[in-house]
Design a protein around this motif. Structure first.
Motif, short mmCIF file in Angstrom:
data_model
loop_
_atom_site.label_atom_id
_atom_site.label_comp_id
_atom_site.label_asym_id
_atom_site.label_seq_id
_atom_site.Cartn_x
_atom_site.Cartn_y
_atom_site.Cartn_z
N PHE A 122 0.86 -1.18 0.00
CA PHE A 122 0.00 0.00 0.00
C PHE A 122 0.90 1.23 0.00
O PHE A 122 2.10 1.13 0.29
N GLN A 127 0.85 5.74 0.82
CA GLN A 127 0.14 6.93 1.26
C GLN A 127 0.92 8.17 0.83
O GLN A 127 2.03 8.39 1.30
N ARG A 177 -4.31 6.25 2.54
CA ARG A 177 -3.51 5.12 2.10
C ARG A 177 -4.29 4.32 1.06
O ARG A 177 -5.51 4.12 1.21
N PHE A 210 -4.26 0.93 -1.91
CA PHE A 210 -3.72 -0.34 -2.35
C PHE A 210 -2.85 -0.14 -3.58
O PHE A 210 -3.20 0.62 -4.49
N ALA A 270 2.21 -5.20 3.89
CA ALA A 270 1.20 -5.75 4.79
C ALA A 270 1.07 -7.25 4.56
O ALA A 270 1.35 -7.74 3.45
N ARG A 310 -8.29 -4.49 0.45
CA ARG A 310 -8.70 -3.60 1.53
C ARG A 310 -7.71 -3.65 2.67
O ARG A 310 -7.23 -4.72 3.05
N GLU A 311 -7.43 -2.51 3.25
CA GLU A 311 -6.52 -2.46 4.39
C GLU A 311 -7.01 -3.34 5.53
O GLU A 311 -6.21 -3.99 6.21
N GLU A 312 -8.32 -3.35 5.75
CA GLU A 312 -8.89 -4.07 6.88
C GLU A 312 -8.63 -5.56 6.83
O GLU A 312 -8.74 -6.25 7.84
N TYR A 320 -5.82 -6.97 6.19
CA TYR A 320 -4.43 -7.28 6.56
C TYR A 320 -4.23 -7.07 8.05
O TYR A 320 -4.73 -6.11 8.63
N TRP A 373 1.49 -4.96 9.62
CA TRP A 373 1.96 -3.85 8.79
C TRP A 373 3.39 -3.48 9.15
O TRP A 373 3.79 -3.57 10.32
#
Length: 127
Positions: A37, A39, A45, A47, A97, A110-112, A114, A117
């Motif tokens: 990912f 930012q 942030r 993907f 991640a 999706r960040e959620e 993973y 980090w």
């Protein structure tokens, strides 16, 4: 949990190539699905790329498709992100991640999804 440590960032010129590396410590690396990912300043942030546990299936954001390759080396417990033809828009902090994936070929964007980090590595592209 697995500890992730990114490296390879820095100041590069537009058009250059770069390899980011992420070392994984603490869990069976071969069972992990990995993601990258980034930012950018003032942005959320997002993907960039994902790699399935198999190490074969990958998926890329449209913004980097054709310029990026994600790969992993199970023996070295490392995942890599190669970026070609860098642009100023690629300037960001890049994060590695990981997630435990039961499905051998699944990829998540999706960040959620993973659970582990890294601390991030800064990539700055000068135009």
């Amino acid at each position: 949990q697995v500890q992730l440590i990114e490296s390879g960032g820095g100041l590069v010129k537009a058009g250059d190539s770069l390899r980011l590396s992420c070392a994984a410590v603490g869990r069976a690396f071969a069972n992990l699905s990995m993601g990258w990912f980034r930012q950018a300043p003032g942005k959320e942030r997002e993907f960039v790329a994902g790699l399935a546990t198999s190490g074969v299936n990958s998926y890329y954001a449209d913004s980097v498709k054709g310029r990026c390759t994600v790969s992993k080396d199970n023996a070295k417990t490392r995942v890599y992100l190669d970026i070609l033809s860098l642009k100023a828009d690629d300037t960001a902090v890049y994060y590695c991640a990981a997630r435990q994936a039961a499905a051998w070929h699944s990829i998540r964007i999706r960040e959620e999804d993973y659970t582990s980090w890294g601390q991030g590595t800064q990539v700055t592209v000068s135009s």
